[in-house]
Design an enzyme around this catalytic site. Structure first.
Site, short mmCIF file in Angstrom:
data_model
loop_
_atom_site.label_atom_id
_atom_site.label_comp_id
_atom_site.label_asym_id
_atom_site.label_seq_id
_atom_site.Cartn_x
_atom_site.Cartn_y
_atom_site.Cartn_z
N ASP A 15 0.91 -1.21 0.07
CA ASP A 15 0.42 0.31 -0.49
C ASP A 15 0.89 0.77 -0.08
OD1 ASP A 15 -2.65 -1.63 1.33
OD2 ASP A 15 -1.35 -2.52 2.47
N TYR A 196 4.61 -14.21 -0.11
CA TYR A 196 4.07 -14.90 0.98
C TYR A 196 4.46 -15.93 1.70
CZ TYR A 196 1.29 -10.63 -0.29
OH TYR A 196 0.44 -9.02 -1.49
N GLN A 247 12.91 2.15 -3.01
CA GLN A 247 11.81 1.23 -3.98
C GLN A 247 13.06 1.15 -5.84
OE1 GLN A 247 8.70 3.83 -3.85
NE2 GLN A 247 7.65 1.94 -3.63
N ARG A 263 5.37 -10.56 -5.06
CA ARG A 263 3.63 -10.62 -4.43
C ARG A 263 2.38 -9.39 -4.23
NH1 ARG A 263 5.82 -10.55 2.11
NH2 ARG A 263 5.25 -8.20 2.29
N GLY A 264 1.72 -9.45 -4.39
CA GLY A 264 0.59 -8.26 -3.84
C GLY A 264 0.99 -7.06 -5.66
N GLU A 265 1.25 -5.63 -5.01
CA GLU A 265 -0.07 -5.36 -6.34
C GLU A 265 1.29 -4.20 -6.75
OE1 GLU A 265 -2.63 -1.33 -6.99
OE2 GLU A 265 -2.56 -3.04 -5.96
N ASP A 266 2.45 -4.06 -6.16
CA ASP A 266 2.94 -3.12 -5.86
C ASP A 266 4.66 -3.51 -6.66
OD1 ASP A 266 4.96 0.20 -6.41
OD2 ASP A 266 5.82 -1.38 -4.64
#
Length: 370
Positions: A15, A196, A247, A263-266
């Site tokens: 996030d 994860y 980043q 994993r995830g979005e970013d």
């Protein structure tokens, strides 16, 4: 534009990863005055050196960073644009100030490849108090908000991928041992892993051990804690534990790897911009709703069937198919097809306007109507 971006950290880093990239790009590229409200500065500090986890307010990279506490500063009122990331809802006092200025109010939604997103992107939601919230969906088509992508990203990536010496210098700066660098120089496959806890990492390691091409495995500290023991298997990959990095350095890690497990979005989007094969572990949801979203993306991703089978197996560890699927995807012909598909996917997505560009244009149009 003067904008406030609100971020509640739910998934540790994803996030805040999205919100921090967006805040920096709106400030640096479009000249916006951005305030970024974050409730978990400790997680923020893990991915961005220079963040003080105990500061109520601080400045970094041209962005005003506010700790979103239970008692926010009442003097910080709404301005031109309010972006709430992933339906996090601004605090009540701030919401009351919004009724005085009626800002462009954006709900930045989660990324999805599902077809219905196109029909919902940009739609307004009229509230009883007179405020209007607009839904903004990141996505993979011209009818969506696009994907975060900084100017010049491809050129920077291509330069690093063309220079093994720069890659090794970068890895040395992260503490990677000479033995790992030597295996890379000898043609070993570089695999990055960010997953994860449910990921079938043991099956991944066993498949790499069975592959004729030696490999190295790059994983952040604390991720998949059983890797050290698993990699001791004969023929197993050489494991390098990495610190959490800023980043831009995470991007470089993805660029120099041959295949990225993310994993995830970013992290998923950053791996796509690496133009290298990727395996996405989507954020798990109740009733396996996430698997429907995964299938929607796979319908757009042009990877060969064996690579798609690997991605499905990685997200459904109970099937026990990861080892076999990984070996099939690493076979020479399949690997070449997958590599070409990753390059084609990067090119097709890079041809579209990016999310910050689309968002800036959308808010400018809303401002004209105020």
């Amino acid at each position: 534009m003067q904008a406030d971006i609100f971020c509640r950290v739910v998934d540790n880093y994803g996030d805040i990863g999205v919100c921090w990239r967006l805040a920096r790009q709106l400030s640096a590229v479009y000249g916006w005055d951005v305030r970024l409200w974050v409730d978990d500065l400790a997680s923020f500090a893990r991915i961005q050196p220079g963040i003080a986890a105990d500061a109520a307010r601080q400045q970094l990279a041209g962005v005003d960073i506010v700790h979103w506490s239970d008692t926010p500063d009442a003097a910080l009122t709404a301005r031109d644009v309010v972006i709430e990331a992933f339906a996090c809802d601004p605090p009540d006092a701030f919401l009351r100030s919004m009724r005085d200025v009626h800002p462009a109010w954006i709900n930045l939604e989660y990324l999805s490849a599902e077809a219905w997103v196109e029909s919902c992107h940009g739609l307004p939601s009229q509230r009883p108090d007179g405020l209007v919230k607009h839904f903004f969906f990141p996505g993979f088509t011209p009818a969506t908000g696009g994907l975060l992508r900084e100017p010049g990203l491809s050129a920077e990536r291509d330069a690093l991928q063309a220079c093994p010496d720069q890659q090794n210098d970068f890895l040395r700066s992260l503490g990677v041992a000479d033995a790992v660098l030597a295996r890379r120089q000898e043609g070993g496959r570089t695999v990055s892993l960010f997953c994860y806890p449910t990921a079938p990492t043991g099956d991944l390691v066993s498949a790499l051990a069975a592959d004729p091409r030696p490999s190295v495995l790059l994983a952040p500290e604390g991720v998949a804690p059983g890797l050290e023991a698993a990699c001791q298997t004969p023929g197993g990959p050489l494991l390098a534990r990495l610190p959490f990095v800023a980043q831009p350095d995470f991007d470089r890690l993805l660029w120099l790897s041959d295949v990225n497990f993310v994993r995830g979005e970013d992290s998923f989007i950053r791996a796509a911009w690496a133009a290298r094969p990727l395996v996405w572990q989507i954020y798990p949801q109740e009733q396996n709703v996430h698997l429907e979203k995964l299938e929607a993306w796979l319908a757009r991703y042009p990877a060969p069937d064996c690579a798609q089978a690997l991605i499905r197996a990685w997200n459904q560890p109970e099937t026990g198919q990861t080892h076999a699927a990984m070996r099939a995807a690493l076979a020479p012909d399949a690997w070449l097809d997958w590599t070409r598909a990753a390059q084609a996917w990067d090119a097709s997505q890079a041809a579209l306007p990016d999310l910050a560009e689309n968002l800036a244009s959308f808010c400018a149009e809303l401002a004209k109507k105020r």
